[in-house]
Design a protein around this motif. Structure first.
Motif, PDB file in Angstrom:
ATOM      1  N   ASP A 106       0.858  -1.189   0.000  1.00 41.00           N
ATOM      2  CA  ASP A 106       0.000   0.000   0.000  1.00 41.00           C
ATOM      3  C   ASP A 106       0.894   1.239   0.000  1.00 41.00           C
ATOM      4  O   ASP A 106       1.552   1.539   0.986  1.00 41.00           O
ATOM      5  CB  ASP A 106      -0.898  -0.021   1.250  1.00 41.00           C
ATOM      6  N   TRP A 110       1.104   5.004   0.160  1.00 44.49           N
ATOM      7  CA  TRP A 110       0.180   6.005   0.691  1.00 44.49           C
ATOM      8  C   TRP A 110       0.966   7.218   1.195  1.00 44.49           C
ATOM      9  O   TRP A 110       2.197   7.228   1.229  1.00 44.49           O
ATOM     10  CB  TRP A 110      -0.629   5.383   1.834  1.00 44.49           C
ATOM     11  N   CYS A 167      -3.074  12.239   1.812  1.00 47.19           N
ATOM     12  CA  CYS A 167      -3.876  11.657   0.726  1.00 47.19           C
ATOM     13  C   CYS A 167      -5.211  11.176   1.284  1.00 47.19           C
ATOM     14  O   CYS A 167      -5.273  10.167   1.984  1.00 47.19           O
ATOM     15  CB  CYS A 167      -3.067  10.519   0.100  1.00 47.19           C
ATOM     16  N   CYS A 202      -6.428   7.660   0.393  1.00 48.67           N
ATOM     17  CA  CYS A 202      -5.673   6.633   1.120  1.00 48.67           C
ATOM     18  C   CYS A 202      -6.381   6.261   2.416  1.00 48.67           C
ATOM     19  O   CYS A 202      -6.334   5.116   2.865  1.00 48.67           O
ATOM     20  CB  CYS A 202      -4.255   7.120   1.428  1.00 48.67           C
ATOM     21  N   ARG A 203      -7.060   7.233   3.014  1.00 51.98           N
ATOM     22  CA  ARG A 203      -7.773   6.962   4.278  1.00 51.98           C
ATOM     23  C   ARG A 203      -9.001   6.099   4.033  1.00 51.98           C
ATOM     24  O   ARG A 203      -9.406   5.342   4.902  1.00 51.98           O
ATOM     25  CB  ARG A 203      -8.197   8.276   4.933  1.00 51.98           C
ATOM     26  N   GLU A 205      -7.841   2.528   4.086  1.00 55.39           N
ATOM     27  CA  GLU A 205      -7.229   2.018   5.318  1.00 55.39           C
ATOM     28  C   GLU A 205      -8.007   0.870   5.998  1.00 55.39           C
ATOM     29  O   GLU A 205      -7.405  -0.160   6.330  1.00 55.39           O
ATOM     30  CB  GLU A 205      -6.997   3.196   6.279  1.00 55.39           C
ATOM     31  N   LYS A 257       2.736  -1.345   4.308  1.00 53.90           N
ATOM     32  CA  LYS A 257       2.431   0.040   3.970  1.00 53.90           C
ATOM     33  C   LYS A 257       3.738   0.812   3.781  1.00 53.90           C
ATOM     34  O   LYS A 257       4.662   0.677   4.569  1.00 53.90           O
ATOM     35  CB  LYS A 257       1.606   0.688   5.098  1.00 53.90           C
ATOM     36  N   ASN A 313       4.930   4.739   3.218  1.00 59.46           N
ATOM     37  CA  ASN A 313       4.648   6.171   3.156  1.00 59.46           C
ATOM     38  C   ASN A 313       5.581   6.789   2.111  1.00 59.46           C
ATOM     39  O   ASN A 313       6.801   6.860   2.312  1.00 59.46           O
ATOM     40  CB  ASN A 313       4.889   6.778   4.542  1.00 59.46           C
ATOM     41  N   ILE A 365      -1.209   8.186  -6.011  1.00 58.94           N
ATOM     42  CA  ILE A 365      -1.551   7.332  -4.875  1.00 58.94           C
ATOM     43  C   ILE A 365      -3.001   7.588  -4.473  1.00 58.94           C
ATOM     44  O   ILE A 365      -3.535   8.663  -4.786  1.00 58.94           O
ATOM     45  CB  ILE A 365      -0.587   7.558  -3.682  1.00 58.94           C
ATOM     46  N   PRO A 366      -3.664   6.655  -3.810  1.00 59.91           N
ATOM     47  CA  PRO A 366      -3.113   5.366  -3.375  1.00 59.91           C
ATOM     48  C   PRO A 366      -2.837   4.430  -4.554  1.00 59.91           C
ATOM     49  O   PRO A 366      -3.592   4.380  -5.509  1.00 59.91           O
ATOM     50  CB  PRO A 366      -4.222   4.777  -2.489  1.00 59.91           C
ATOM     51  N   ALA A 379      -8.656   4.522  -4.701  1.00 57.74           N
ATOM     52  CA  ALA A 379      -9.236   3.888  -3.525  1.00 57.74           C
ATOM     53  C   ALA A 379     -10.290   2.855  -3.891  1.00 57.74           C
ATOM     54  O   ALA A 379     -10.970   2.973  -4.911  1.00 57.74           O
ATOM     55  CB  ALA A 379      -9.843   4.945  -2.612  1.00 57.74           C
TER      56      ALA A 379
END
Ligand SMILES: [Zn+2]
Length: 149
Positions: free
Chosen positions: A66, A68, A72, A75-76, A79, A97, A99, A115-116, A133
């Motif tokens: 992932d 992320w 972003c 990206c949430r 999650e 993950k 970053n 991203i994501p 997403a």
């Protein structure tokens, strides 16, 4: 959080079967199992520029990666699905993950310009790629499709 000891980092994982706390090194080989009940543990960890090969490229399980960043918003949305995938695919998939703000070399190497970005990698080779997403159900379907291909 210090990045200088990232390659020696352990994750504390609570076993969903018996509640035991387990320490799992991010770069461990094989499949992590609970020290008490021996069930597979969900594996959700992180990697950066300094330990990407140890944690991802040399992983003995397929890796859901992932890419992320904290700023972003899509990206949430991903999650909760990422956390669920680590549990659903415990024993079959290592979830990592990255970053992209803290891992510019990895982001460059994987061409993570948008991203994501999700990748499924096996032995360092790309098996599946998804940009944008997905909700938890759609994410699970996508993973199942890639793993079955
Ligand atoms: Zn357990």
């Amino acid at each position: 959080m210090s990045g200088s000891v990232a390659s020696a980092r352990d994750d504390a994982v609570t076993c969903p079967h018996c509640g035991a706390r387990n320490r799992v090194p991010a770069a461990k080989a094989g499949v992590p199992r609970c020290g008490r009940c021996h069930n597979h543990l969900p594996w959700l960890t992180t990697a950066g520029d300094d330990n990407f090969d140890d944690v991802v490229t040399n992983a003995t399980l397929p890796v859901l990666l992932d890419m992320w960043a904290p700023w972003c918003m899509p990206c949430r949305i991903l999650e909760p699905g990422i956390v669920r995938a680590a549990k659903t695919f415990a024993g079959d998939l290592k979830v990592v993950k990255v970053n992209v703000d803290e891992a510019p070399k990895v982001a460059d190497r994987l061409a993570a310009r948008s991203i994501p970005m999700l990748l499924i990698l096996q032995d360092g080779k790309e098996r599946g790629k998804q940009v944008g997403a997905l909700g938890p159900d759609a994410l699970q379907k996508w993973i199942e499709g890639v793993m079955a291909s």
